[in-house]
Write a protein that holds these residues in place. Structure first.
Motif, mmCIF file in Angstrom:
data_model
loop_
_atom_site.group_PDB
_atom_site.id
_atom_site.type_symbol
_atom_site.label_atom_id
_atom_site.label_comp_id
_atom_site.label_asym_id
_atom_site.label_seq_id
_atom_site.Cartn_x
_atom_site.Cartn_y
_atom_site.Cartn_z
ATOM 1 N N CYS A 21 0.834 -1.192 0.000
ATOM 2 C CA CYS A 21 0.000 0.000 0.000
ATOM 3 C C CYS A 21 0.874 1.248 0.000
ATOM 4 N N LEU A 37 1.222 6.400 -8.722
ATOM 5 C CA LEU A 37 1.022 4.979 -8.981
ATOM 6 C C LEU A 37 2.030 4.470 -10.018
ATOM 7 N N TYR A 74 -10.755 6.394 -9.318
ATOM 8 C CA TYR A 74 -9.942 6.600 -10.511
ATOM 9 C C TYR A 74 -10.462 7.857 -11.208
ATOM 10 N N THR A 82 -2.547 -2.960 -10.017
ATOM 11 C CA THR A 82 -2.888 -1.804 -9.191
ATOM 12 C C THR A 82 -4.382 -1.767 -8.869
ATOM 13 N N VAL A 90 -7.332 0.810 -6.726
ATOM 14 C CA VAL A 90 -7.693 2.042 -6.010
ATOM 15 C C VAL A 90 -9.205 2.098 -5.850
ATOM 16 N N TYR A 106 -10.626 -0.727 -9.852
ATOM 17 C CA TYR A 106 -11.105 0.496 -9.203
ATOM 18 C C TYR A 106 -12.599 0.360 -8.950
ATOM 19 N N ASP A 140 -3.791 1.982 -3.413
ATOM 20 C CA ASP A 140 -3.857 3.352 -2.914
ATOM 21 C C ASP A 140 -5.331 3.715 -2.808
ATOM 22 N N ASP A 141 -5.613 4.849 -2.209
ATOM 23 C CA ASP A 141 -7.010 5.252 -2.109
ATOM 24 C C ASP A 141 -7.538 5.768 -3.435
ATOM 25 N N GLY A 186 -3.274 5.158 1.074
ATOM 26 C CA GLY A 186 -3.556 3.750 0.850
ATOM 27 C C GLY A 186 -3.412 2.865 2.077
#
Length: 174
Positions: A34, A103, A128, A123, A125, A139, A94-95, A39
């Motif tokens: 993270c 990223l 996005y 990845t 999140v 996402y 990540d958030d 994140g």
């Protein structure tokens, strides 16, 4: 650019939705990394849900009074983790992805620091934004209008310790 306000309940539901999206892809990863700070909560909960080790990579690019200005990207020297070896199939979380630079550079950072050890990085999140140069693999929400996201923990960036102490005393005496 409108603002998006997120409650604790919606925040946690979004993390659960993200977990389900990854699950439905049937991708078998063996490490979560993270990006701190945003994140951290996402990585923590996904690590608990998937029962996979968590690594933490600190990264920072926002500054200013409200933390809305983006500047140079800075990474920590090392990845923090309790397992001895980094997994070879990494879910990098990540958030949100705003510009996409963090990223993108995080993937490069991991590949440069762990050459030959990583087979795949995907990845994930919650949010996005359309302004991103990177499309995350997973996402929850695509934000076409690139709003500023107000997350529920941001209240702690404005509260003082004296205020918290006052609240605590009020609760104890009430």
């Amino acid at each position: 650019m409108a603002d998006l306000y997120v409650s604790w309940s919606a925040y946690h539901q979004n993390i659960e939705r993200l977990a389900v999206k990854v699950y439905q892809s049937q991708w078998d990863f063996n490490q979560i990394v993270c990006l701190a700070r945003g994140g951290l909560r996402v990585g923590d909960l996904l690590s608990r849900i998937y029962r996979q080790p968590l690594g933490i990579l600190a990264a920072s690019s926002y500054y200013g009074g409200e933390g809305r200005s983006q500047g140079n990207l800075t990474f920590s020297e090392n990845l923090t983790m309790t397992n001895k070896e980094l997994g070879d199939r990494i879910l990098l979380v990540d958030d949100l992805v705003d510009s996409g630079v963090t990223l993108q550079e995080s993937v490069i950072w991991l590949q440069e620091r762990y050459p030959g050890q990583i087979a795949e990085i995907r990845t994930a999140v919650i949010w996005y934004k359309a302004s991103s140069i990177v499309v995350p693999d997973y996402y929850v929400e695509y934000l076409r209008n690139n709003p500023w996201i107000h997350q529920p923990f941001e209240v702690y960036e404005q509260v003082s310790l004296a205020e918290l102490a006052g609240r605590d005393l009020a609760r104890l005496s009430g």
